[in-house]
Write an enzyme that holds these catalytic residues in place. Structure first.
Site, PDB file in Angstrom:
ATOM      1  CB  SER A  59      -0.947  -0.030   1.197  1.00  0.00           C
ATOM      2  OG  SER A  59      -2.014   0.852   1.009  1.00  0.00           O
TER       3      SER A  59
ATOM      4  CG  ASP B 228      -4.507  -4.799  -2.542  1.00  0.00           C
ATOM      5  OD1 ASP B 228      -4.902  -5.069  -3.692  1.00  0.00           O
ATOM      6  OD2 ASP B 228      -5.299  -4.583  -1.595  1.00  0.00           O
TER       7      ASP B 228
ATOM      8  CG  HIS C  65      -5.404  -3.733   1.835  1.00  0.00           C
ATOM      9  ND1 HIS C  65      -5.033  -3.266   0.596  1.00  0.00           N
ATOM     10  CD2 HIS C  65      -4.801  -2.904   2.741  1.00  0.00           C
ATOM     11  CE1 HIS C  65      -4.254  -2.192   0.733  1.00  0.00           C
ATOM     12  NE2 HIS C  65      -4.089  -1.970   2.027  1.00  0.00           N
TER      13      HIS C  65
END
EC number: 3.1.1.89
Length: 386
Positions: A194, A222, A348
């Protein structure tokens, strides 16, 4: 053909024809058959600039089901006066190199997470490579056990602040912790989840010429600029429904697993306790308050996709579920600028949910892109004997 249809076709083909996933037949990640919904995204010479101290103790009486030394060999606090930070680091460094190349995996977590988010992945990488690899993870500023040396100084969380921290720590780690290893055999891969993916991407250009020669790739987990920017608009709701305090560490772990913020209990046991600290009342409170980062959010993902695609090194993007690519990533993928892998069975936190499959993908990425592993055999001068 519309962009949405292009995305669906591209992601479908990649998720259904991934050779790495074939290696997992006969053995899946626990709970990998449950898809669930994803959460908001996580959101010169340096030698004399550092002071080190071993950290073999914890500041609370809670003993987690798993401890850091199950996954890493060292947990060290490294003071960097020029950055006003004492980094809490976890790493494993082999004493020697077996073979022509040593993969060095350097991780950066996302907002609200910690270095131990990569613990289970680091162990799986060691298992896959018979421990012939190096792994470094750490807590970023405002997270986990990393502290500001002088708390009275301004504490900023712009992307450039994270980038400068990461750059400084990486340069030090390679020059000091890996100095006993042959430089020409080091093959460094940056891996960011992220926000960490954005930091890894923008750190590359700041590296010294010598270090750039050792970096063979950048991997992002992700993170898509367009989706991440939209997710920031939903952070208020996320903060409202996410507890900051629990009666104890076990309750905190249970809550995160039950809400699929960390789907694999084995990973949650080591990753979640690192997000909290104990209070005098016996309860535990979250260390990082994402609300503190609000003034800096808009800098985190700007121009990420274009910058990632244009990096002059090998690139890997692993997405969870049905995340869509934005325009820059679609064009880059069609031009073969980077490798794209989709894990339909992950939330995630890819490194926590599917550590074995992620490790296999990273090992394959290293082998395919590291020219130190290429051996060209010549038949020149040979003869066949009858």
């Amino acid at each position: 053909m519309g962009d949405d249809l292009k995305r669906k076709i591209l992601l479908h083909n990649l998720s259904s024809n991934n050779p790495i996933l074939e290696k997992l037949k006969g053995g899946q990640e626990p709970n990998s058959n449950e898809e669930g919904s994803d959460s908001i995204g996580d959101l010169p010479s340096l030698k004399n600039d550092y002071k080190r101290q071993d950290n073999n103790s914890t500041n609370c009486t809670y003993i987690p089901p798993s401890q850091w030394n199950t996954y890493f060999r060292s947990n060290e606090h490294i003071k960097v006066q020029s950055r006003n930070i004492e980094f809490n680091t976890y790493y494993t460094v082999p004493s020697s190199i077996l073979g022509p190349s040593l993969p060095v995996f350097i991780f950066h977590h996302g907002a609200g997470s910690s270095g131990l988010s990569f613990a289970n992945l680091a162990r799986n990488l060691g298992d896959q490579l018979n421990n012939n690899c190096c792994c470094l993870s750490f807590d970023a500023r405002g997270h986990g056990g990393t502290k500001f040396i002088d708390a009275k100084q301004a504490q900023n969380y712009f992307r450039d602040d994270f980038v400068d921290d990461f750059h400084t720590l990486v340069e030090y780690f390679v020059s000091e912790k890996l100095k006993h290893l042959p430089t020409e055999k080091l093959s460094i891969i940056f891996i960011g989840h992220s926000l960490g993916g954005s930091i890894c991407t923008f750190t590359y250009s700041k590296l010294s010429i010598e270090l750039k020669k050792q970096v063979i790739g950048v991997a992002m987990f992700d993170i898509v600029e367009e989706a991440a920017t939209l997710a920031l608009e939903k952070v208020n709701h996320f903060l409202q429904v996410t507890p900051n305090m629990f009666s104890g560490y076990e309750e905190a772990i249970d809550w995160h697993v039950s809400h699929e913020l960390s789907r694999l209990r084995e990973s949650a046991d080591i990753a979640i306790p690192a997000l909290f600290k104990s209070t005098e009342s016996g309860k535990v409170v979250r260390i990082t308050n994402l609300e503190t980062f609000r003034p800096f959010w808009r800098t985190w993902f700007s121009d990420l996709s274009k910058s990632f695609v244009s990096l002059p090194t090998c690139k890997l993007l692993i997405l969870a579920g049905n995340d869509n690519l934005d325009r820059e990533l679609i064009i880059g993928q069609m031009q073969g600028k980077y490798q794209l892998v989709v894990f339909q069975d992950s939330g995630h936190f890819i490194q926590e949910d599917t550590p074995r499959k992620t490790a296999l993908t990273l090992v394959d990425f290293w082998k395919r892109n590291d020219n130190k592993n290429v051996v060209i055999k010549s038949n020149w001068g040979s003869s066949n004997k009858v």
